[in-house]
Design an enzyme around this catalytic site. Structure first.
Site, short mmCIF file in Angstrom:
data_model
loop_
_atom_site.label_atom_id
_atom_site.label_comp_id
_atom_site.label_asym_id
_atom_site.label_seq_id
_atom_site.Cartn_x
_atom_site.Cartn_y
_atom_site.Cartn_z
N GLY A 188 0.95 -1.00 0.40
CA GLY A 188 -0.14 -0.08 0.29
C GLY A 188 1.26 1.55 0.10
N SER A 210 4.43 -5.37 -3.59
CA SER A 210 4.20 -3.78 -3.99
C SER A 210 4.82 -3.43 -2.64
CB SER A 210 2.90 -3.23 -4.23
OG SER A 210 2.43 -2.24 -4.20
N TYR A 211 4.31 -2.43 -1.67
CA TYR A 211 5.11 -2.46 -0.99
C TYR A 211 5.74 -2.62 -0.06
CZ TYR A 211 6.84 1.95 2.08
OH TYR A 211 6.76 2.87 2.70
N ASP A 257 2.61 -5.12 -15.41
CA ASP A 257 2.02 -4.09 -14.79
C ASP A 257 2.93 -2.87 -14.31
OD1 ASP A 257 1.95 -2.62 -11.51
OD2 ASP A 257 3.26 -3.45 -11.34
N HIS A 290 0.36 -6.54 -11.47
CA HIS A 290 0.30 -5.97 -9.76
C HIS A 290 0.47 -7.17 -9.31
CE1 HIS A 290 2.72 -3.60 -7.33
NE2 HIS A 290 1.33 -3.07 -6.71
#
Length: 464
Positions: free
Chosen positions: A90, A186-187, A384, A436
């Site tokens: 996130g 991701s994060y 992505d 992603h």
């Protein structure tokens, strides 16, 4: 004579009773039994155990993190399988919403928001899974100190997650000393290496650590702000998503800044790029976004391209939002026990918008953990545009690792599943056509990837 031996006999009996009580306690484990999930609403029959609930990571602040533990099926001998912790990023997004419900978990949610169906490529067929909603304020995880939601950051997230792990292993002692891995996307490209560093460093010098940490894996991961920016803008430009002039603006105004806290000039250039890209799904550039006409568009696409019949549903987040807000679902999960005044959501706008600390680069941690000999795999879906394959390649190239096996295609069912390169201390894998959330878009190829990671074997390079 009997009187003479009575005290020693009583002592032995007492010891035996204490032993039995301790044994019973270890088998029954009240906290573990309390967290056992009998069945979820709309769930098909399964042959694996599930647990979920809360672990308090800070009593003073009242911070408690929500977890969901899913064992491997009994037919696959869960007691012999490793444990994998999965984290979404996130920052501020739920691992229950993404990892568990639309990527690697055993269940998928139907469009009615009430019914579950099985994922044939669930990773719990290979390992016992542990999903964590982190930090406090994300999903069902909460804090009794409101300010915690406005000053979350990398450091506290990593420390709280480590405390969670220590306490979780106490609640589930059968996993102590079991092979343990961490993965995310991701994060979580920040979360996973930072947590890995803490676990590794606190294990150092312990001969048989409780958390038997073996390595980590990250996908489409935020890694190094400078190289991520360079690679992302290049990806947008080479795929024709932005103009030449915007590409130059982005490189001029963004590359030396922070991806988490961009400058005003960088923000303006990013907004211009977003307008030029149009209404695409940036997380999966070749598939339609979720909107009112998406179902019609998907039917039209499938009519021309029949291989897309098994394409992913871009609206899965909506189904999670419906399902996890049902009171009966929350009751079955032992969730929302404090009755928070806001609905469960896939991502927290508050936590994500008020992130306080975010190091510019994870590369120094990679260098430390590669030197420690941990197993490290990095994977990337090449469709992505949010954290694209070029961003990851630039970041990994900055590590200047010697190559063991040069770039090669890997295969699944005689088709190219992606490409891979093996460095000294790190394996890089791409998944062809994946967005992603790689396991969402390419579930079968992701399953093969995870199996190879656990076995520490290269992806299959033969067509047969």
């Amino acid at each position: 004579m009997a009187c003479h031996h009575a005290p020693s006999l009583i002592f032995v009996l007492c010891l035996s009773l204490l032993f039995l009580l301790g044994t019973c306690k270890s088998f029954l484990n009240v906290d573990q039994e309390r967290d056992r999930i009998t069945s979820l609403p709309g769930q098909p029959n399964v042959d694996f155990q599930q647990h979920s609930g809360y672990i308090t990571v800070n009593k003073t602040a009242g911070r408690a993190l929500f977890y969901w533990h899913i064992e491997a099926p009994k037919s696959r001998q869960p007691e012999s399988r490793p444990l994998l912790l999965w984290l979404n990023g996130g920052p501020g997004c739920s691992s229950v919403a993404y990892g568990a419900s639309e990527e690697i978990g055993p269940f998928r949610i139907k469009s009615d928001g009430k019914t579950l169906f099985l994922n044939p490529y669930a990773w719990n067929k290979l390992a016992n899974l542990l999903f964590l909603e982190s930090p406090a304020g994300v999903g069902f995880s909460y804090s009794n100190t409101t300010s915690d939601l406005y000053d979350s950051g990398d450091q506290r997230t990593a420390e709280d997650t480590y405390i969670f792990l220590v306490k979780w292993f106490e609640r589930f002692p059968q996993y102590k000393h079991r092979d343990f891995y961490i993965a995310g996307e991701s994060y979580a490209g920040h979360y996973v290496p930072q947590l890995s560093k803490i676990v590794y460093e606190r294990n150092r010098g312990i001969e048989n650590p409780v958390i038997n940490f073996k390595g980590f894996m990250v996908g489409n991961a935020v890694t190094d702000d400078y190289h991520d920016y360079v690679g992302t803008f290049e990806y947008w430009w080479t795929l024709g998503l932005i103009s030449d002039s915007t590409y130059k603006l982005l490189r001029q105004n963004c590359e030396l800044g922070s991806a988490t806290h961009p400058s005003v000039e960088c923000d303006k250039a990013l907004m211009l790029a977003e307008r030029e890209q149009g209404k695409i799904d940036p997380y999966s550039i070749y598939t339609p976004p979720c909107n009112e006409t998406s179902s019609l568009r998907r039917r039209h696409i499938r009519g021309h391209f029949p291989w897309m019949r098994r394409g992913y549903d871009p609206c899965t987040e909506r189904y999670s939002q419906m399902y996890y807000n049902h009171p009966e679902v929350q009751k079955a999960l032992h969730a929302n026990t404090t009755g928070v005044p806001y609905p469960w959501s896939t991502c927290s706008d508050v936590v994500g918008n008020y992130w306080t600390d975010s190091p510019l680069s994870m590369l120094p941690i990679y260098q430390e953990l590669i030197a420690a000999g941990l197993r490290i795999w990095v994977f990337s879906g090449n469709a992505d545009s949010v954290v694209p394959v070029t961003a990851t390649r630039y970041s990994l190239d900055a590590l200047k690792l010697p190559t063991i096996t040069n770039w090669y295609p890997w295969y699944d069912n005689k088709r190219v599943g992606g490409w891979s390169q093996i460095y000294k201390g790190l394996t890089f894998v791409t998944i062809n056509g994946a967005g992603h959330e790689v396991p969402l878009h390419r579930p079968r190829q992701s399953f093969i990837l995870f199996r190879s990671f656990l076995e520490n074997k290269p992806l299959p390079s033969s067509i047969s």
